[in-house]
Design an enzyme around this catalytic site. Structure first.
Site, PDB file in Angstrom:
ATOM      1  N   TYR A   1      35.275 -39.282 -42.821  1.00 16.86           N
ATOM      2  CA  TYR A   1      36.218 -39.967 -43.496  1.00 16.86           C
ATOM      3  C   TYR A   1      35.884 -40.144 -45.069  1.00 16.86           C
ATOM      4  O   TYR A   1      36.505 -40.708 -45.891  1.00 16.86           O
ATOM      5  CB  TYR A   1      36.326 -41.673 -42.839  1.00 16.86           C
ATOM      6  CG  TYR A   1      36.859 -41.326 -41.437  1.00 16.86           C
ATOM      7  CD1 TYR A   1      37.399 -40.007 -40.869  1.00 16.86           C
ATOM      8  CD2 TYR A   1      37.125 -42.488 -40.756  1.00 16.86           C
ATOM      9  CE1 TYR A   1      37.974 -40.127 -39.671  1.00 16.86           C
ATOM     10  CE2 TYR A   1      37.517 -42.634 -39.399  1.00 16.86           C
ATOM     11  CZ  TYR A   1      38.026 -41.248 -38.871  1.00 16.86           C
ATOM     12  OH  TYR A   1      38.624 -41.235 -37.556  1.00 16.86           O
TER      13      TYR A   1
ATOM     14  N   LYS B   1      28.089 -34.483 -30.904  1.00 21.47           N
ATOM     15  CA  LYS B   1      28.861 -33.149 -30.432  1.00 21.47           C
ATOM     16  C   LYS B   1      27.474 -32.264 -30.847  1.00 21.47           C
ATOM     17  O   LYS B   1      27.675 -31.321 -31.865  1.00 21.47           O
ATOM     18  CB  LYS B   1      30.023 -32.840 -31.164  1.00 21.47           C
ATOM     19  CG  LYS B   1      30.777 -31.633 -30.737  1.00 21.47           C
ATOM     20  CD  LYS B   1      31.397 -31.899 -29.473  1.00 21.47           C
ATOM     21  CE  LYS B   1      32.150 -30.624 -28.841  1.00 21.47           C
ATOM     22  NZ  LYS B   1      32.575 -30.437 -27.494  1.00 21.47           N
TER      23      LYS B   1
ATOM     24  N   ASP C   1      33.156 -35.313 -25.775  1.00 22.95           N
ATOM     25  CA  ASP C   1      34.154 -34.828 -25.093  1.00 22.95           C
ATOM     26  C   ASP C   1      34.077 -35.615 -23.411  1.00 22.95           C
ATOM     27  O   ASP C   1      34.895 -35.948 -22.890  1.00 22.95           O
ATOM     28  CB  ASP C   1      34.428 -33.557 -24.937  1.00 22.95           C
ATOM     29  CG  ASP C   1      33.278 -32.670 -25.165  1.00 22.95           C
ATOM     30  OD1 ASP C   1      32.132 -33.133 -25.143  1.00 22.95           O
ATOM     31  OD2 ASP C   1      33.494 -31.276 -24.884  1.00 22.95           O
TER      32      ASP C   1
ATOM     33  N   ASP D   1      35.602 -44.396 -33.963  1.00 19.05           N
ATOM     34  CA  ASP D   1      37.059 -44.661 -34.097  1.00 19.05           C
ATOM     35  C   ASP D   1      38.190 -44.215 -32.716  1.00 19.05           C
ATOM     36  O   ASP D   1      38.532 -45.463 -32.455  1.00 19.05           O
ATOM     37  CB  ASP D   1      37.775 -43.719 -35.230  1.00 19.05           C
ATOM     38  CG  ASP D   1      38.875 -44.365 -35.747  1.00 19.05           C
ATOM     39  OD1 ASP D   1      39.378 -45.329 -35.218  1.00 19.05           O
ATOM     40  OD2 ASP D   1      39.611 -43.773 -36.769  1.00 19.05           O
TER      41      ASP D   1
ATOM     42  N   ASP E   1      39.160 -47.196 -29.496  1.00 27.11           N
ATOM     43  CA  ASP E   1      40.558 -47.267 -29.365  1.00 27.11           C
ATOM     44  C   ASP E   1      40.597 -47.171 -27.665  1.00 27.11           C
ATOM     45  O   ASP E   1      41.493 -47.779 -26.702  1.00 27.11           O
ATOM     46  CB  ASP E   1      41.334 -46.578 -30.193  1.00 27.11           C
ATOM     47  CG  ASP E   1      41.700 -47.299 -31.368  1.00 27.11           C
ATOM     48  OD1 ASP E   1      41.459 -48.241 -31.565  1.00 27.11           O
ATOM     49  OD2 ASP E   1      42.961 -46.861 -32.048  1.00 27.11           O
TER      50      ASP E   1
END
Ligand code: NAD
Length: 361
Positions: free
Chosen positions: A146, A195, A227, A251, A255
């Site tokens: 970001y 990852k 994942d 992020d 959620d």
């Protein structure tokens, strides 16, 4: 202890829910013998209306001079509010980004707790949600994809977009230290999510997290690919204590974790810097659709205040008392409209605050 707390009531339901959290904190101060000084500052739409900007220098100075900040929520109805006719850097949300930056808040903490009494709100099957879960997602907030360089180019009629994911070891180390410190206050387990099978930034993340782990022999560290973590959250959420991860993974996973608890009005959050300073706020927004009706659920803000007691002030007993009060009130069957179910007693925002305060001490 004498504590200086800055409150940002903000917009929509913000002033209502902050008033109830403050009521609970005042009761904590009374029962446990602390002195809490509160000062309100304006931010978001409330500041635009008075000062023409979503955050003033004076408000930032007040926040910096405090021991911690408790916030409600900012923003209005994004389709009808005149605040959203302003340029992006003058809108309510710019105030929030501005204060996070000014206070150097790089660690975002979002608990996802399934309370026994609200188990029905959990979308997972009973055999998966089991006896509930209590997860703390620790997300890096100021680096990664970001904030990396980005550009879109066009060559021979073909558009190409590039975003870059950059982390240096210092950025990883400071969030890892926070993650391990918080695991020590909880059940002593960190799941670092990356990852590393594909990304260099993740391989560095893993190395630095392992280096930090050397200083925490009493905390168990495991690594998990992002994942797999997304799957494990809906397969066996109880396995997690602290999930430590970078900005974008955090992020998405935070959620997902909050959805599996089923109720937005219950979700607290905190953003911390490298001292004990933090900004504490519910995960939900300003809910303009229910503002001023005394029906908002103040529990997420009250639980954010409990996080403030625990993580900024090291007042664990006091934080336990607030969390216990929430459990007790739910157990006795009191609910605001958003978490109402058959056989329970519906109460408004103020009454919920009164009930919570009455359970302390
Ligand atoms: P929202 O979270 O405000 O509301 C979503 C739904 O949940 C609404 O139906 C609302 O009534 C309900 N809800 C939310 N909190 C509740 C509570 N405590 N008790 C009972 N019901 C509750 O999200 P939105 O409608 O997408 O956004 C509204 C405004 O909030 C926007 O301006 C948005 O930008 C802002 N926002 C601010 C923050 C923040 O201040 N950190 C975060 C998210 C959204």
């Amino acid at each position: 202890m004498e504590l200086n707390i800055v409150c940002i009531p903000g917009d929509g339901i913000g002033p209502e829910i902050v008033a109830e959290a403050r009521k609970v904190l005042e009761k904590v101060a009374l029962v446990f013998g602390h002195k809490m000084n509160f000062k309100d500052i304006l931010m978001g739409g409330a500041s635009i209306d008075v000062h023409g900007v979503p955050l003033t220098k004076e408000a930032v100075e007040d926040a910096k001079a405090s021991d911690a900040v408790l916030m409600g929520s900012i923003g209005g109805d994004t389709t009808t509010s005149p605040w959203y006719k302003l340029p992006p850097d003058k809108r309510p949300e710019a105030g929030l980004l501005g204060i996070r930056k000014a206070l150097n808040l790089f660690a975002n903490l979002r608990p996802a707790v399934l309370y026994d009494e609200l188990a029905n709100a959990c979308p997972l099957k009973k055999e998966i949600s089991g006896d509930g879960f209590d997860i703390m997602i620790m997300r890096e907030l100021t680096g990664g994809l970001y904030f990396g360089e980005r550009r879109t180019t066009e060559e021979n009629g073909v558009r190409t977009a590039v975003d870059t994911l950059v982390y240096n070891e210092n950025e990883i180390r400071r969030i890892a230290v926070k993650g391990f410190d918080i695991a020590k206050k909880r059940r002593g387990k960190v799941t670092s999510v990356d990852k590393a099978n594909v990304l260099d930034s993740s391989r560095l993340w893993r190395k630095v997290v392992e280096e930090v782990a050397q200083n925490y022999p009493d905390v168990v560290l495991e690594h998990m690919l992002v994942d797999n973590c997304a799957m494990q959250l809906v397969k066996n959420p109880a396995q997690f204590d602290v999930i430590l991860t970078e900005n974008m993974f955090g992020d998405i996973l935070s959620d997902e974790a909050s959805m599996v608890t089923g109720s937005i009005g219950m979700l607290a959050s905190a953003s911390l810097n490298d001292s004990k300073f933090g900004l504490y706020e519910p995960s939900h927004g300003s809910a303009p659709d229910i503002a001023g009706k005394d029906i908002a659920n103040p529990i997420a803000t009250v639980l954010s205040a409990a996080m403030m007691l625990r993580y900024s002030f090291d007042l664990d007993r006091e934080a336990d008392a607030v969390e216990e009060a929430v459990k007790q009130v739910l157990k006795e069957g009191y609910r605001t409209g958003d978490i109402m179910s058959e056989g329970c007693t519906q109460v408004g925002c103020r009454e919920m605050g009164d009930l919570l305060a009455s359970k302390i001490g």
